[in-house]
Design a protein around this motif. Structure first.
Motif, mmCIF file in Angstrom:
data_model
loop_
_atom_site.group_PDB
_atom_site.id
_atom_site.type_symbol
_atom_site.label_atom_id
_atom_site.label_comp_id
_atom_site.label_asym_id
_atom_site.label_seq_id
_atom_site.Cartn_x
_atom_site.Cartn_y
_atom_site.Cartn_z
ATOM 1 N N SER A 1 27.961 13.055 -78.424
ATOM 2 C CA SER A 1 28.899 13.894 -79.168
ATOM 3 C C SER A 1 29.656 13.044 -80.177
ATOM 4 O O SER A 1 29.662 11.813 -80.105
ATOM 5 C CB SER A 1 29.896 14.559 -78.212
ATOM 6 N N GLY A 2 30.296 13.715 -81.119
ATOM 7 C CA GLY A 2 31.125 13.026 -82.100
ATOM 8 C C GLY A 2 32.269 13.917 -82.535
ATOM 9 O O GLY A 2 32.185 15.143 -82.432
ATOM 10 N N ARG A 3 33.346 13.301 -83.005
ATOM 11 C CA ARG A 3 34.498 14.055 -83.482
ATOM 12 C C ARG A 3 34.937 13.516 -84.831
ATOM 13 O O ARG A 3 34.818 12.322 -85.104
ATOM 14 C CB ARG A 3 35.671 13.946 -82.492
ATOM 15 N N GLY A 4 35.472 14.417 -85.635
ATOM 16 C CA GLY A 4 36.020 14.016 -86.915
ATOM 17 C C GLY A 4 37.263 14.821 -87.222
ATOM 18 O O GLY A 4 37.315 16.025 -86.964
ATOM 19 N N VAL B 1 30.943 17.810 -82.713
ATOM 20 C CA VAL B 1 29.500 18.056 -82.778
ATOM 21 C C VAL B 1 28.815 17.396 -81.589
ATOM 22 O O VAL B 1 29.319 16.429 -81.014
ATOM 23 C CB VAL B 1 28.866 17.515 -84.082
ATOM 24 N N LYS B 2 27.672 17.940 -81.245
ATOM 25 C CA LYS B 2 26.779 17.281 -80.290
ATOM 26 C C LYS B 2 25.430 17.177 -80.984
ATOM 27 O O LYS B 2 24.924 18.166 -81.541
ATOM 28 C CB LYS B 2 26.663 18.079 -78.998
ATOM 29 N N ASP C 1 25.317 21.301 -81.210
ATOM 30 C CA ASP C 1 26.538 22.093 -81.094
ATOM 31 C C ASP C 1 27.480 21.699 -82.220
ATOM 32 O O ASP C 1 27.511 20.542 -82.650
ATOM 33 C CB ASP C 1 27.208 21.833 -79.738
ATOM 34 N N TYR C 2 28.238 22.674 -82.696
ATOM 35 C CA TYR C 2 29.213 22.446 -83.768
ATOM 36 C C TYR C 2 30.409 23.335 -83.491
ATOM 37 O O TYR C 2 30.273 24.546 -83.315
ATOM 38 C CB TYR C 2 28.603 22.789 -85.127
ATOM 39 N N ARG C 3 31.594 22.723 -83.429
ATOM 40 C CA ARG C 3 32.815 23.496 -83.194
ATOM 41 C C ARG C 3 33.923 22.970 -84.087
ATOM 42 O O ARG C 3 33.994 21.774 -84.347
ATOM 43 C CB ARG C 3 33.264 23.375 -81.730
ATOM 44 N N ARG D 1 32.566 13.541 -91.015
ATOM 45 C CA ARG D 1 33.026 12.453 -90.148
ATOM 46 C C ARG D 1 32.510 12.619 -88.721
ATOM 47 O O ARG D 1 32.120 11.648 -88.067
ATOM 48 C CB ARG D 1 34.551 12.407 -90.145
ATOM 49 N N ALA D 2 32.525 13.851 -88.211
ATOM 50 C CA ALA D 2 32.072 14.091 -86.845
ATOM 51 C C ALA D 2 30.592 13.752 -86.694
ATOM 52 O O ALA D 2 30.171 13.130 -85.718
ATOM 53 C CB ALA D 2 32.327 15.548 -86.463
#
Length: 515
Positions: A476-479, A466-467, A448-450, A490-491
């Motif tokens: 998941s990650g965030r940037g 992102v997932k 996933d990308y948002r 970064r995410a």
């Protein structure tokens, strides 16, 4: 006005959400905010499940002074012992012990007879009472249990020392009318029910968790359990912010209220959303971005003439404020530090120095710096803490409508080596992710990308979520960055770092628990 205790399980049931993986510092940050929100009980985790969970529960119990901290425990002595070791340093330690009571669970999961379940529950509560001053006992899958059996077991666990009895709708099956009947029946038929509080814990599989929680309160529940933003197992739990605001707005009907500081609701929601990677839908009640937006011309006209025509909740009630400028490029370190404290953050001098540097860089690019911008910068620092295995040193992307997008990235590796790599893709983001995957030298599947902006305007900060699935694990990650492509990199790296961080802690497999 009847006082309803608030039992927050964001850090336990909420973290069971698919793809959620909070690190140690993030759990502490959420616990601090829950304390500021004014929740009565924080369920910090399941101490016996892993060394990592034990460590975080203990740290939260030792840290939090304004809320009672609890931990989950099966009806097993070793679980109870682990919970005591983790919680005994808290100001008001309590334990949350559970066992399943529905026929389907007793037969197929526990493989125990009803009498054996009662014997086990009573023995566990008695054992816990030797250590803990407060014991909450839960009947897992209570809402699909035989009511007369519930009466029997509840009476005996209260006699054994339980002071809170939780009635969970574990699978989100019940309706408001049915849960009203269950709570009324227990109040009327458990002889010693007056010696304990009844608690409600509802899941949202059929979209009725908040309605069921309010119905249970109407029928006599003195405690409500749930999570911030309604996150949790499967479709999630009751949203505590919805329950609390509903009780506040409709106190004429419910004659009950929580002790929550409602102006902290929005900030708590935003923090949990950012750190868990679970985006709050725009149309989410109370905390969604559209909760106070009026599109219809008729509605707009009415609100301009008199807000209460269409607005039953004021934005100020839950801490929603306009994105006014709070600091500028000429603001100094002292003013910045004061603003950080005013926003309720706890941060080391090193963290503040890092965020101040990022703030100055942003101020050179962005005219107006808002509270939301500072919130994003602080959260980015918290997200990055303790997980920097890979670190992007520089990023360059070549893109043109007539050219193949190419990304060149310089990366600091876990061993300190600096590596540079390049790759192409059908678009700029794919080129970046292909390059990063090449550097990591292991397949990373993007699930996933948002992307969204922190505030309005052309110069807004970009936040990318992102997932990914990496090495058999999903997370998941965030940037956050002023540039969309930098935020994307970064995410991605944040998500990979989270998985590596979890692996290097060498945790035991987490026991799956559902209430």
């Amino acid at each position: 006005m009847r006082k309803i205790d608030v039992f927050d399980t964001t850090l336990r049931d909420g973290e069971q959400s698919a793809g959620v993986n909070l690190n140690f510092e993030e759990k502490l940050e959420i616990a601090r905010q829950l304390e500021r929100l004014g929740v009565d009980i924080i369920e910090a985790g399941f101490p016996a499940s892993s060394p990592g969970d034990f460590k975080s529960v203990k740290a939260i119990a030792d840290l939090v002074k304004g809320s009672s901290v609890t931990g989950l425990s099966r009806s097993v002595q070793s679980d109870i012992d682990a919970a005591w070791e983790a919680l005994k340093g808290g100001v008001d330690p309590r334990i949350h012990v559970f066992i399943a009571t529905s026929p389907i669970h007793m037969t197929h999961k526990l493989r125990m007879t009803p009498d054996q379940v009662i014997e086990n529950a009573v023995a566990s509560v008695k054992y816990a009472a030797q250590k803990f001053p407060k014991i909450q006992w839960s009947a897992e899958d209570a809402c699909r249990s035989d009511l007369d059996f519930l009466v029997r077991i509840i009476e005996q666990v209260i006699d054994a020392g339980a002071s809170v009895i939780n009635i969970p709708d574990t699978v989100g099956y019940i309706t408001p009318k049915e849960i009203t009947h269950i709570f009324s029946y227990l109040k009327e038929n458990v002889p010693n029910m007056h010696k304990a509080k009844l608690s409600t814990h509802c899941h949202d599989d059929l979209g009725m968790a908040t309605a069921n929680s309010l119905a249970a309160i109407e029928a006599g529940a003195d405690q409500v359990e749930g999570t911030i933003n309604g996150i949790g197992e499967r479709a999630g739990n009751a949203s505590l912010e919805e329950v609390a605001v509903a009780l506040h707005i409709r106190n004429d009907f419910y004659k009950a209220a929580t002790g929550l500081t409602l102006k902290e609701v929005k900030r708590t929601s935003s923090l949990v959303s950012k750190l868990t990677g679970m985006v709050v839908p725009n149309n989410k009640a109370v905390v969604g971005n559209n909760a106070f937006a009026h599109e219809s011309g008729i509605h707009q006209d009415g609100v301009l003439k008199e807000k209460t025509t269409y607005e039953i909740i004021t934005p100020e009630l839950v801490g929603v404020s306009s994105n006014r400028m709070v600091l500028g490029k000429h603001s100094g370190r002292h003013a910045f530090k004061d603003k950080i404290r005013e926003l309720g953050y706890t941060a080391t001098d090193e963290q503040i120095n890092k965020v101040f540097k990022a703030f100055k860089e942003l101020a050179d690019k962005k005219k107006e710096i808002t509270e939301d911008d500072i919130f994003a910068l602080m959260t980015e620092e918290k997200i990055g803490a303790a997980v920097q295995y890979y670190e992007v040193d520089s990023l360059q992307v070549n893109y043109g409508t007539m050219n193949i997008p190419t990304a060149t990235i310089t990366m600091k590796m876990p061993d300190g080596e600096i590596v540079q790599e390049a790759a192409t893709g059908s678009g700029s983001v794919e080129a970046i992710y292909n390059t990063l995957e090449r550097i990591i030298a292991s397949p990373v599947k993007l699930l996933d990308y948002r992307i969204q902006s922190i505030t309005g305007g052309r110069d807004a900060l970009a936040e990318v979520y992102v997932k990914v699935r990496f090495d058999g694990t999903e997370t998941s990650g965030r940037g956050t960055a002023h540039d969309v492509l930098e935020a994307s990199a970064r995410a991605y790296i944040n998500a990979v770092n989270r998985i590596l961080n979890r692996r290097t802690r060498e945790l035991d497999p987490v026991q799956e628990v559902k209430l």
